[in-house]
Design an enzyme around this catalytic site. Structure first.
Site, PDB file in Angstrom:
ATOM      1  N   HIS A 186       0.815  -1.192  -0.024  1.00 27.46           N
ATOM      2  CA  HIS A 186       0.000   0.074   0.062  1.00 27.46           C
ATOM      3  C   HIS A 186       0.844   1.340  -0.048  1.00 27.46           C
ATOM      4  CE1 HIS A 186      -3.094  -2.864   0.805  1.00 27.46           C
ATOM      5  NE2 HIS A 186      -2.606  -3.010   1.952  1.00 27.46           N
ATOM      6  N   HIS A 244       3.010  -7.665   1.824  1.00 33.35           N
ATOM      7  CA  HIS A 244       2.458  -8.608   2.560  1.00 33.35           C
ATOM      8  C   HIS A 244       1.234  -9.403   1.865  1.00 33.35           C
ATOM      9  CE1 HIS A 244      -0.045  -4.732   2.524  1.00 33.35           C
ATOM     10  NE2 HIS A 244      -1.161  -5.379   2.989  1.00 33.35           N
ATOM     11  N   ARG A 276      -0.923  -4.676  -6.328  1.00 37.51           N
ATOM     12  CA  ARG A 276      -0.650  -5.963  -6.530  1.00 37.51           C
ATOM     13  C   ARG A 276       0.542  -6.490  -7.164  1.00 37.51           C
ATOM     14  NH1 ARG A 276      -5.923  -6.819  -8.577  1.00 37.51           N
ATOM     15  NH2 ARG A 276      -7.565  -6.766  -7.287  1.00 37.51           N
TER      16      ARG A 276
END
Length: 322
Positions: free
Chosen positions: A102, A177, A197
């Site tokens: 993110h 993650h 992604r």
């Protein structure tokens, strides 16, 4: 308008990696693999509505517009877009999530008005041997990661951890993650839906097509040296005490065990969010008013509620603004 603990109807999200485990919390799931329940949300992609008390039927955005300063507190708004600053989710992972990262609030690739995403996970349940991806191996550089992606061996660069119920993970923006299959998670995060992604196991999406990857954005936002991510076991030795799980610029999350009446109090600076992890009990406030609570429920305690009491036998998370 007298303040009281607000309970919302979760927004349910179909995800290719989801399942039916959220039914255990009494939620009526639509057909399909349901991966996310947005329990408290004020976002264009999902806004939850109050289902209890005198504000029943109002969206969190409407509560913000009518009572925001008093209910949310002086810190209770995003400086960037004015919305409620946090998003609270329950996640049912029956398959592996994509390997992702993110951005932070300042990344230039963010859509207008969108926030970055720092988050934390609390593992509500984990099947034996369940794993997550949590950061990269030491010393991996942008160039090495890019080469590994091009050669389809990204998994060789990633750090994998076996998880158990009660584990807690702090995931600042920039941390690579992925949740693995077999975990049920409570997630406290910035009010954002920004995910890049890196890898998705060559999987098809719900539409039967490969899901988009965001390689360049991901490589741009990853914190290669030290993102500040931390994780911990959270066994509690005594009741009516808070254990700090995550302390970030955006939220503080703590865990507590209720075994007797626990008197608490809000402050004018911030709302409080309680996630009921297990057990049952009540929230009591005012002149004898009370709300029964059960696992999976997430309550927004207004900043101007003042004194309130947790009773019963249960494990709860408490989140608020620093």
């Amino acid at each position: 308008m007298k303040p009281y603990p607000l309970l919302f109807q979760p927004e349910l999200k179909e995800r290719v990696w989801g399942g039916r485990a959220l039914e255990q919390f009494g939620l009526e799931l639509p057909e399909g693999p349901i991966g996310e329940a947005w329990a408290i949300g004020d976002h264009p992609n999902g806004t939850t509505k109050v289902i209890n008390g005198s504000l029943k039927g109002l969206g969190l955005d409407e509560v913000r517009e009518q009572y925001g300063q008093k209910f949310f507190g002086s810190k209770g708004f995003s400086e960037k877009n004015g919305r409620f600053p946090l998003l609270i989710k329950l996640l049912d992972c029956q398959d592996d999530l994509s390997v992702q990262v993110h951005p932070n609030d300042t990344y230039q690739g963010l859509p207008s008005g969108e926030l970055g995403k720092t988050e934390m996970w609390y593992i509500l349940d984990a099947k034996p041997g369940a794993k997550i991806i949590y950061g990269m191996n030491d010393g991996v550089t942008r160039e090495q990661l890019a080469q590994a992606i091009s050669e389809n061996r990204i998994m060789d660069t990633l750090n994998e951890i076996t998880v158990e119920t009660g584990d807690s993970f702090y995931i600042p923006s920039g941390t690579v993650h992925a949740l693995g299959a077999g975990v049920l998670v409570a997630e406290i995060q910035q009010n954002s839906d920004s995910t890049y992604r890196l890898y998705d196991y060559n999987r098809l999406g719900l539409d039967g097509k490969p899901r988009d990857l965001h390689i360049e954005d991901s490589l741009n936002v990853i914190a290669y040296s030290n993102s500040g991510a931390t994780f911990m076991k959270t066994n509690l030795e005594s009741s009516n005490q808070w254990l700090t799980l995550a302390q970030s610029p955006f939220f503080i999350t703590e865990k507590g065990k209720v075994e007797q009446s626990w008197k608490l109090q809000t402050t004018p600076e911030s709302f409080i969010i309680h996630v009921i992890c297990d057990g049952s009990g009540t929230i009591e406030w005012g002149d004898g008013e009370q709300q029964s609570v059960k696992p999976g429920e997430c309550y927004l305690i207004p900043a101007n509620l003042g004194e309130y009491t947790l009773t019963g036998s249960m494990t709860v998370l408490r989140s608020y603004l620093p």
